[in-house]
Design a protein around this motif. Structure first.
Motif, PDB file in Angstrom:
ATOM      1  N   ALA A  43      27.659   3.562 -56.054  1.00 59.64           N
ATOM      2  CA  ALA A  43      27.998   4.326 -55.245  1.00 59.64           C
ATOM      3  C   ALA A  43      29.248   3.079 -54.761  1.00 59.64           C
ATOM      4  O   ALA A  43      30.151   3.199 -54.661  1.00 59.64           O
ATOM      5  N   LEU A  44      28.850   1.489 -54.265  1.00 58.21           N
ATOM      6  CA  LEU A  44      29.677   0.587 -53.955  1.00 58.21           C
ATOM      7  C   LEU A  44      31.028   0.710 -54.622  1.00 58.21           C
ATOM      8  O   LEU A  44      32.094   0.176 -54.727  1.00 58.21           O
ATOM      9  N   ASN A  45      30.307   0.123 -55.911  1.00 63.12           N
ATOM     10  CA  ASN A  45      31.404  -0.416 -56.958  1.00 63.12           C
ATOM     11  C   ASN A  45      32.653   1.283 -56.897  1.00 63.12           C
ATOM     12  O   ASN A  45      33.579   0.604 -57.554  1.00 63.12           O
ATOM     13  N   ILE A  46      32.173   2.052 -56.826  1.00 62.78           N
ATOM     14  CA  ILE A  46      32.893   3.112 -57.337  1.00 62.78           C
ATOM     15  C   ILE A  46      33.580   2.995 -55.859  1.00 62.78           C
ATOM     16  O   ILE A  46      35.525   3.463 -56.227  1.00 62.78           O
ATOM     17  N   ARG A  47      33.388   2.976 -54.812  1.00 68.40           N
ATOM     18  CA  ARG A  47      34.129   3.438 -53.530  1.00 68.40           C
ATOM     19  C   ARG A  47      35.457   2.415 -53.511  1.00 68.40           C
ATOM     20  O   ARG A  47      36.339   2.072 -52.978  1.00 68.40           O
ATOM     21  N   LYS A  48      34.893   0.796 -54.004  1.00 71.45           N
ATOM     22  CA  LYS A  48      35.752  -0.123 -53.902  1.00 71.45           C
ATOM     23  C   LYS A  48      36.842   0.112 -55.154  1.00 71.45           C
ATOM     24  O   LYS A  48      38.572  -0.761 -54.870  1.00 71.45           O
ATOM     25  N   TYR A  71      39.768  -2.487 -44.901  1.00 72.09           N
ATOM     26  CA  TYR A  71      40.207  -2.181 -46.788  1.00 72.09           C
ATOM     27  C   TYR A  71      40.303  -4.299 -46.796  1.00 72.09           C
ATOM     28  O   TYR A  71      40.171  -4.686 -48.281  1.00 72.09           O
ATOM     29  N   GLY A  72      40.902  -5.344 -46.261  1.00 73.08           N
ATOM     30  CA  GLY A  72      40.929  -6.525 -46.860  1.00 73.08           C
ATOM     31  C   GLY A  72      42.525  -6.309 -47.129  1.00 73.08           C
ATOM     32  O   GLY A  72      42.850  -7.267 -47.997  1.00 73.08           O
ATOM     33  N   VAL A  73      42.973  -5.583 -46.434  1.00 70.76           N
ATOM     34  CA  VAL A  73      44.515  -5.219 -47.105  1.00 70.76           C
ATOM     35  C   VAL A  73      45.942  -6.421 -47.086  1.00 70.76           C
ATOM     36  O   VAL A  73      46.031  -5.910 -45.515  1.00 70.76           O
ATOM     37  N   LYS A  74      46.371  -6.778 -47.955  1.00 70.49           N
ATOM     38  CA  LYS A  74      47.513  -7.652 -46.760  1.00 70.49           C
ATOM     39  C   LYS A  74      48.729  -6.634 -45.913  1.00 70.49           C
ATOM     40  O   LYS A  74      48.710  -5.225 -46.736  1.00 70.49           O
ATOM     41  N   ARG A  75      49.747  -7.017 -44.910  1.00 70.77           N
ATOM     42  CA  ARG A  75      50.487  -6.218 -44.135  1.00 70.77           C
ATOM     43  C   ARG A  75      51.123  -4.937 -44.363  1.00 70.77           C
ATOM     44  O   ARG A  75      52.082  -4.982 -44.385  1.00 70.77           O
ATOM     45  N   GLU A  76      51.634  -6.775 -45.880  1.00 73.63           N
ATOM     46  CA  GLU A  76      52.803  -6.443 -46.384  1.00 73.63           C
ATOM     47  C   GLU A  76      52.775  -5.362 -47.324  1.00 73.63           C
ATOM     48  O   GLU A  76      53.293  -3.756 -47.833  1.00 73.63           O
ATOM     49  N   LYS A  77      51.527  -4.286 -47.991  1.00 75.34           N
ATOM     50  CA  LYS A  77      50.953  -3.685 -49.021  1.00 75.34           C
ATOM     51  C   LYS A  77      51.184  -2.313 -48.055  1.00 75.34           C
ATOM     52  O   LYS A  77      51.319  -1.283 -48.921  1.00 75.34           O
ATOM     53  N   VAL A  78      51.072  -1.916 -46.469  1.00 78.93           N
ATOM     54  CA  VAL A  78      51.833  -1.328 -45.455  1.00 78.93           C
ATOM     55  C   VAL A  78      52.689  -0.803 -45.895  1.00 78.93           C
ATOM     56  O   VAL A  78      53.410   0.085 -45.691  1.00 78.93           O
ATOM     57  N   ARG A 134      47.978   6.134 -47.304  1.00 80.03           N
ATOM     58  CA  ARG A 134      45.572   5.886 -46.949  1.00 80.03           C
ATOM     59  C   ARG A 134      45.772   5.850 -48.390  1.00 80.03           C
ATOM     60  O   ARG A 134      44.663   4.700 -48.613  1.00 80.03           O
ATOM     61  N   ALA A 135      45.519   6.139 -49.286  1.00 84.52           N
ATOM     62  CA  ALA A 135      44.925   6.008 -50.656  1.00 84.52           C
ATOM     63  C   ALA A 135      45.357   5.830 -51.517  1.00 84.52           C
ATOM     64  O   ALA A 135      44.505   4.742 -52.058  1.00 84.52           O
ATOM     65  N   LEU A 136      46.604   5.291 -50.845  1.00 85.60           N
ATOM     66  CA  LEU A 136      47.178   3.372 -52.080  1.00 85.60           C
ATOM     67  C   LEU A 136      47.256   2.236 -51.865  1.00 85.60           C
ATOM     68  O   LEU A 136      47.575   1.332 -52.408  1.00 85.60           O
ATOM     69  N   LEU A 137      46.644   2.382 -50.403  1.00 85.42           N
ATOM     70  CA  LEU A 137      46.404   1.067 -49.698  1.00 85.42           C
ATOM     71  C   LEU A 137      45.532  -0.263 -50.723  1.00 85.42           C
ATOM     72  O   LEU A 137      45.892  -0.868 -50.999  1.00 85.42           O
ATOM     73  N   MET A 138      44.277  -0.100 -51.488  1.00 86.35           N
ATOM     74  CA  MET A 138      43.442  -0.399 -52.184  1.00 86.35           C
ATOM     75  C   MET A 138      43.983  -0.776 -53.535  1.00 86.35           C
ATOM     76  O   MET A 138      43.412  -1.441 -54.180  1.00 86.35           O
ATOM     77  N   ASP A 139      45.487   0.209 -54.184  1.00 94.40           N
ATOM     78  CA  ASP A 139      45.238  -0.066 -55.272  1.00 94.40           C
ATOM     79  C   ASP A 139      44.302   0.600 -56.451  1.00 94.40           C
ATOM     80  O   ASP A 139      44.064   0.099 -57.263  1.00 94.40           O
ATOM     81  N   PRO A 140      44.044   2.116 -56.474  1.00 94.91           N
ATOM     82  CA  PRO A 140      43.217   2.476 -56.584  1.00 94.91           C
ATOM     83  C   PRO A 140      43.053   2.741 -58.164  1.00 94.91           C
ATOM     84  O   PRO A 140      44.883   2.438 -58.442  1.00 94.91           O
ATOM     85  N   ASP A 141      42.019   2.365 -58.963  1.00 90.91           N
ATOM     86  CA  ASP A 141      42.260   2.581 -60.454  1.00 90.91           C
ATOM     87  C   ASP A 141      42.285   4.462 -60.508  1.00 90.91           C
ATOM     88  O   ASP A 141      42.824   4.850 -61.498  1.00 90.91           O
ATOM     89  N   LEU A 142      41.670   5.075 -59.068  1.00 90.11           N
ATOM     90  CA  LEU A 142      41.454   6.638 -60.113  1.00 90.11           C
ATOM     91  C   LEU A 142      42.178   6.868 -57.970  1.00 90.11           C
ATOM     92  O   LEU A 142      41.195   6.717 -57.232  1.00 90.11           O
ATOM     93  N   ILE A 143      42.392   8.264 -58.169  1.00 92.11           N
ATOM     94  CA  ILE A 143      42.167   9.092 -56.976  1.00 92.11           C
ATOM     95  C   ILE A 143      42.041  10.071 -56.785  1.00 92.11           C
ATOM     96  O   ILE A 143      42.841  11.269 -58.106  1.00 92.11           O
ATOM     97  N   PHE A 144      41.453  10.986 -55.941  1.00 89.94           N
ATOM     98  CA  PHE A 144      41.529  12.421 -55.801  1.00 89.94           C
ATOM     99  C   PHE A 144      41.334  12.589 -54.237  1.00 89.94           C
ATOM    100  O   PHE A 144      41.521  12.302 -53.698  1.00 89.94           O
TER     101      PHE A 144
END
Length: 175
Positions: free
Chosen positions: A70-75, A103-110, A142-152
């Motif tokens: 689950a943790l690997n998926i959530r990341k 999420y430990g994402v830089k402010r520039e990503k916001v 918000r869902a895009l902040l982590m550069d996800p591989d998959l979005i639900f």
């Protein structure tokens, strides 16, 4: 396979909310699960996003078993929930900044995701003062902040007027 389920089911006591669903989704695909209210669409998404475990069957997201990784998926995923769960008294920017810190994402990503969903000009407005469609864009950002591989996206256009719903669908296609 990017996402795969093999006859997953979910029961809540005597109620079978999801019954033997099998899916195969490849990278770059856009899929919709459609059906009447109570058909198990949200429950299926909750299984795939590791919020619930299936009662039966197997589910793999990005090569990871939902039961054991689950943790690997959530990341690696982004999720837009059906409920608009944002902090109403925070500004648009503060809402995203809060989650970026989590999420430990830089402010520039916001700033980047605000531009992508066309909310840069609304960054200083309180979320509670925005329309439902603009709030939905915050959730997508918000869902895009982590550069996800998959979005639900669980009912991303519910309750929106046709013009705003079309814009949300265009954002999804752009992704």
């Amino acid at each position: 396979m990017f996402l795969e389920t093999q006859e997953i089911s979910k029961e809540f006591g005597k109620l079978r909310a999801v019954s033997r669903v099998s899916l195969e989704i490849s990278k770059g695909d856009i899929h919709a699960i459609i059906g009447p209210n109570g058909a198990g669409k949200t429950t299926t998404i909750k299984i795939l996003t590791t919020q619930l475990l299936p009662t039966e069957g197997e589910a793999f997201v990005l090569g990871n078993d939902v039961r054991t990784n689950a943790l690997n998926i959530r990341k690696r995923i982004g999720v837009v929930f059906e409920e608009q769960n944002i902090y109403p008294r925070l500004t648009v920017y503060q809402n995203l900044e809060f989650f970026a810190k989590l999420y430990g994402v830089k402010r520039e990503k916001v700033d980047e995701v605000l531009g992508f969903v066309q909310l840069s000009d609304r960054a200083k407005e309180e979320a509670q003062k925005l329309s439902r469609g603009l709030k939905q864009r915050i959730l997508i950002a918000r869902a895009l902040l982590m550069d996800p591989d998959l979005i639900f996206l669980d009912e991303p256009t519910v309750g929106l007027d046709p013009h705003v719903a079309k814009h949300i669908r265009e954002i999804i296609k752009d992704l």
